[in-house]
Design an enzyme around this catalytic site. Structure first.
Site, mmCIF file in Angstrom:
data_model
loop_
_atom_site.group_PDB
_atom_site.id
_atom_site.type_symbol
_atom_site.label_atom_id
_atom_site.label_comp_id
_atom_site.label_asym_id
_atom_site.label_seq_id
_atom_site.Cartn_x
_atom_site.Cartn_y
_atom_site.Cartn_z
ATOM 1 N N HIS A 308 -7.112 -10.800 -0.738
ATOM 2 C CA HIS A 308 -6.108 -9.632 -0.130
ATOM 3 C C HIS A 308 -5.378 -9.322 -1.414
ATOM 4 O O HIS A 308 -5.017 -10.024 -2.374
ATOM 5 C CB HIS A 308 -4.988 -10.349 0.607
ATOM 6 C CG HIS A 308 -4.505 -9.145 1.655
ATOM 7 N ND1 HIS A 308 -3.243 -8.393 1.144
ATOM 8 C CD2 HIS A 308 -4.837 -8.596 2.535
ATOM 9 C CE1 HIS A 308 -3.134 -7.518 1.868
ATOM 10 N NE2 HIS A 308 -3.817 -7.634 2.883
ATOM 11 N N ASP A 366 -8.800 -10.443 8.992
ATOM 12 C CA ASP A 366 -9.974 -10.143 9.534
ATOM 13 C C ASP A 366 -11.333 -11.061 9.465
ATOM 14 O O ASP A 366 -12.205 -11.095 10.328
ATOM 15 C CB ASP A 366 -10.639 -8.730 8.692
ATOM 16 C CG ASP A 366 -9.801 -7.599 9.166
ATOM 17 O OD1 ASP A 366 -9.404 -7.496 10.236
ATOM 18 O OD2 ASP A 366 -9.688 -6.745 8.158
HETATM 19 N N1 ACO Z 1 -15.568 -12.750 -2.681
HETATM 20 C C1 ACO Z 1 -15.571 -13.263 -3.909
HETATM 21 N N2 ACO Z 1 -14.649 -13.016 -4.976
HETATM 22 C C2 ACO Z 1 -13.654 -12.144 -4.482
HETATM 23 C C3 ACO Z 1 -13.311 -11.944 -3.395
HETATM 24 C C4 ACO Z 1 -14.175 -12.087 -2.359
HETATM 25 N N3 ACO Z 1 -13.879 -11.872 -0.998
HETATM 26 N N4 ACO Z 1 -12.094 -11.226 -3.367
HETATM 27 C C5 ACO Z 1 -11.789 -11.052 -4.732
HETATM 28 N N5 ACO Z 1 -12.696 -11.802 -5.326
HETATM 29 C C6 ACO Z 1 -12.472 -12.059 -6.860
HETATM 30 C C7 ACO Z 1 -12.925 -10.970 -7.698
HETATM 31 O O1 ACO Z 1 -14.266 -10.660 -8.062
HETATM 32 C C8 ACO Z 1 -12.009 -10.983 -8.838
HETATM 33 O O2 ACO Z 1 -12.587 -11.890 -9.724
HETATM 34 P P1 ACO Z 1 -12.366 -11.662 -11.426
HETATM 35 O O3 ACO Z 1 -10.993 -12.005 -11.749
HETATM 36 O O4 ACO Z 1 -13.281 -13.089 -11.871
HETATM 37 O O5 ACO Z 1 -12.840 -10.436 -11.826
HETATM 38 C C9 ACO Z 1 -10.641 -11.573 -8.217
HETATM 39 O O6 ACO Z 1 -11.320 -12.398 -7.387
HETATM 40 C C10 ACO Z 1 -9.696 -10.724 -8.057
HETATM 41 O O7 ACO Z 1 -10.439 -9.516 -7.034
HETATM 42 P P2 ACO Z 1 -9.865 -8.211 -7.125
HETATM 43 O O8 ACO Z 1 -11.095 -7.572 -6.656
HETATM 44 O O9 ACO Z 1 -9.365 -7.774 -8.173
HETATM 45 O O10 ACO Z 1 -8.601 -7.982 -5.795
HETATM 46 P P3 ACO Z 1 -8.318 -6.923 -5.348
HETATM 47 O O11 ACO Z 1 -6.840 -7.249 -5.053
HETATM 48 O O12 ACO Z 1 -8.506 -5.385 -6.083
HETATM 49 O O13 ACO Z 1 -9.131 -6.719 -3.936
HETATM 50 C C11 ACO Z 1 -9.741 -7.046 -1.645
HETATM 51 C C12 ACO Z 1 -8.678 -7.087 -2.796
HETATM 52 C C13 ACO Z 1 -10.369 -5.659 -1.606
HETATM 53 C C14 ACO Z 1 -9.235 -7.349 -0.283
HETATM 54 C C15 ACO Z 1 -10.939 -8.208 -2.027
HETATM 55 O O14 ACO Z 1 -10.344 -9.610 -2.005
HETATM 56 C C16 ACO Z 1 -12.241 -8.094 -1.104
HETATM 57 O O15 ACO Z 1 -13.012 -7.338 -1.463
HETATM 58 N N6 ACO Z 1 -12.176 -8.993 -0.362
HETATM 59 C C17 ACO Z 1 -13.371 -8.909 0.953
HETATM 60 C C18 ACO Z 1 -12.923 -7.625 1.877
HETATM 61 C C19 ACO Z 1 -11.949 -7.919 2.862
HETATM 62 O O16 ACO Z 1 -12.004 -9.033 3.454
HETATM 63 N N7 ACO Z 1 -11.030 -6.912 2.981
HETATM 64 C C20 ACO Z 1 -10.016 -6.931 3.936
HETATM 65 C C21 ACO Z 1 -8.747 -6.990 3.467
HETATM 66 S S1 ACO Z 1 -7.571 -7.146 4.640
HETATM 67 C C22 ACO Z 1 -7.294 -5.626 5.377
HETATM 68 O O17 ACO Z 1 -7.587 -4.600 5.014
HETATM 69 C C23 ACO Z 1 -6.858 -5.872 6.752
#
Ligand code: ACO
Length: 432
Positions: A308, A366
């Site tokens: 998140h 979710d």
């Molecule tokens: N699986 C694997 N790796 C992940 C995940 C994941 N679900 N989420 C984040 N990471 C990693 C990224 O690759 C990144 O790694 P790095 O530092 O080595 O480059 C690090 O964790 C930080 O992630 P970001 O993408 O920079 O985080 P951001 O805040 O931009 O994204 C998001 C948040 C979009 C929710 C992301 O965690 C994601 O895509 N999760 C999966 C989708 C999801 O569950 N979305 C629902 C969100 S809640 C809602 O809307 C109700």
């Protein structure tokens, strides 16, 4: 007493300015950079708005480190336990918990608006039966502005209020019709005596030829999930609504834009994506393989329902919904359901994994909502629609707050241009 300020110096010109720091009730202060461009001639650059507050708001507060979520100051745990979705809707819209007569009046207003114009039903026939329900939602909700001219004058507070009530009231009817259209069954009219979530379940699952009784556990679970999803401050879909609304677009068009933004798998589409992911993993024995895929930067696979932007400790909604998931499975499903076992195991393994620990990636709301929806018999492609019904409360509350804000201006971000430098047009026969 000195006001909090921050001094910013341009090392090229040596010019310094003091920028005020604004403090809210909770959370980090915000540097007011309104004069930055005028003073320095620079714009600020913050992709994804990681350090940017786009507005003032008094509706929802999240402390990502503490795993805290407050609606109008009330902790989500207390609201989930003691309140109801429509009481929360009142709280979000009007700022305070209602007295009984106020709540009765509000419920009466919502009930009065649950039906949709008969002509609107014709819109559904234009969609092929296998259209994604979110695609239909975007179209049908956007079209509401063509039907309700008496609530589109956004400068009129009465119009704004009626539009907000209409949107909250009609979303379940519109959503259930999406489902009925996809399975070729007749649309079911709202039965207002059933309550908000009972009515939704009845419109989705009853048929004219049989008696249908709403299951109280299903109704309770849905009501709680809707409370948890009602608002989440300036998330992507809410920000989309504020951006669309800042141009004075009508609220129905704004909410349609929010539904479109919600659909993406990085946002509201995640609950649907979680189920697809669990199907893809298939078995507990495949978890290590998929965990490796999630960690591999060359692989687009991510663990859906994990991570998140704001919560870096735990998502308090996930804690509540996890408990509800057990309750629903125990009463309506099978706690030994392989899907639930798989989800629990995946959660356990990921939480022990260094990659997820270091990046503070925890299950979000979710991760579990999809499992509950599945037990309630709601098809996977309707999951994000359910989210949209609940989030409509936050969307209209944030939209109303924005329109009433004296500082409100059209939202018009700047950019860092990296395209071609100015050049002359080349005639076709001279292009290399
Ligand atoms: N699986 C694997 N790796 C992940 C995940 C994941 N679900 N989420 C984040 N990471 C990693 C990224 O690759 C990144 O790694 P790095 O530092 O080595 O480059 C690090 O964790 C930080 O992630 P970001 O993408 O920079 O985080 P951001 O805040 O931009 O994204 C998001 C948040 C979009 C929710 C992301 O965690 C994601 O895509 N999760 C999966 C989708 C999801 O569950 N979305 C629902 C969100 S809640 C809602 O809307 C109700």
């Amino acid at each position: 007493m000195a006001k909090d300020t921050i001094t910013v110096t341009d090392n090229v010109t040596g010019k310094s300015i003091e920028l005020p720091i604004c403090h809210g009730t909770h959370g980090p202060g915000a540097v007011d950079i309104g004069v930055f461009f005028k003073e320095f001639g620079y714009v600020t650059f913050d992709p994804g708005f990681v350090s940017t507050a786009s507005c003032r708001s008094a509706i929802t507060y999240i402390d990502g480190d503490k795993g805290q979520l407050l609606y109008r100051g009330y902790p989500i745990e207390q609201l989930a336990e003691k309140s109801s979705f429509l009481e929360v809707a009142y709280l979000m819209l009007y700022g305070e918990l209602p007295q009984q007569p106020e709540l009765d009046g509000f419920l009466g207003n919502i009930v009065r608006h649950t039906m949709i114009n008969e002509s609107l039903k014709g819109f559904y026939q234009g969609f092929y039966h296998d259209a994604h329900p979110m695609a239909i939602m975007v179209g049908v909700v956007g079209s509401l502005s063509a039907f309700y001219h008496d609530s589109t004058d956004i400068r009129n507070p009465e119009h704004r209020e009626i539009a907000a009530h209409r949107l909250i009231a009609k979303m379940p009817t519109i959503a259930a019709a999406c489902y009925k259209h996809s399975i070729g069954e007749p649309f079911v009219y709202p039965q207002n005596k059933l309550g908000y979530c009972g009515n939704l379940l009845n419109m989705m699952f009853s048929v004219p030829c049989e008696e249908y009784e709403v299951d109280p556990i299903a109704q309770k679970a849905l009501d709680m999930i809707f409370i948890l999803h009602a608002d989440h401050e300036q998330n992507a879909s809410t920000s989309t609504i504020r951006l669309a609304g800042s141009s004075a677009a009508n609220p129905f068009a704004c909410v349609a834009s929010g539904i479109a933004a919600l659909w993406g798998p990085a946002h509201g589409g995640a609950n649907e994506a979680v189920l697809h992911m669990l199907d893809q993993i298939g078995d507990v024995k495949n978890i290590p393989k998929f965990l490796e895929k999630a960690k591999d930067k060359n692989d687009p696979f991510r663990l859906m329902g994990f991570g998140h932007r704001i919560y870096k400790n735990f998502d308090p909604r996930a804690t509540l919904i996890r408990k509800m998931c057990h309750e629903v499975l125990a009463k309506l499903g099978d706690e030994n359901d392989p899907l639930f076992e798989l989800a629990l195991k995946l959660e356990e393994v990921a939480l022990q994994d260094d990659y997820f620990k270091q990046r503070k990636l925890y299950p979000n709301v979710d991760f579990y909502s999809g499992i509950i929806y599945k037990v309630l018999g709601i098809p996977t492609n309707m999951f994000t629609v359910m989210f949209a019904i609940a989030r409509t409360v936050g969307w209209v509350s944030q939209w109303m707050e924005m329109i009433g804000d004296p500082d409100q201006r059209i939202a018009r971000p700047r950019q860092l241009y990296e395209g071609a430098a100015m050049r002359d047009y080349v005639d076709m026969n001279k292009r290399s």
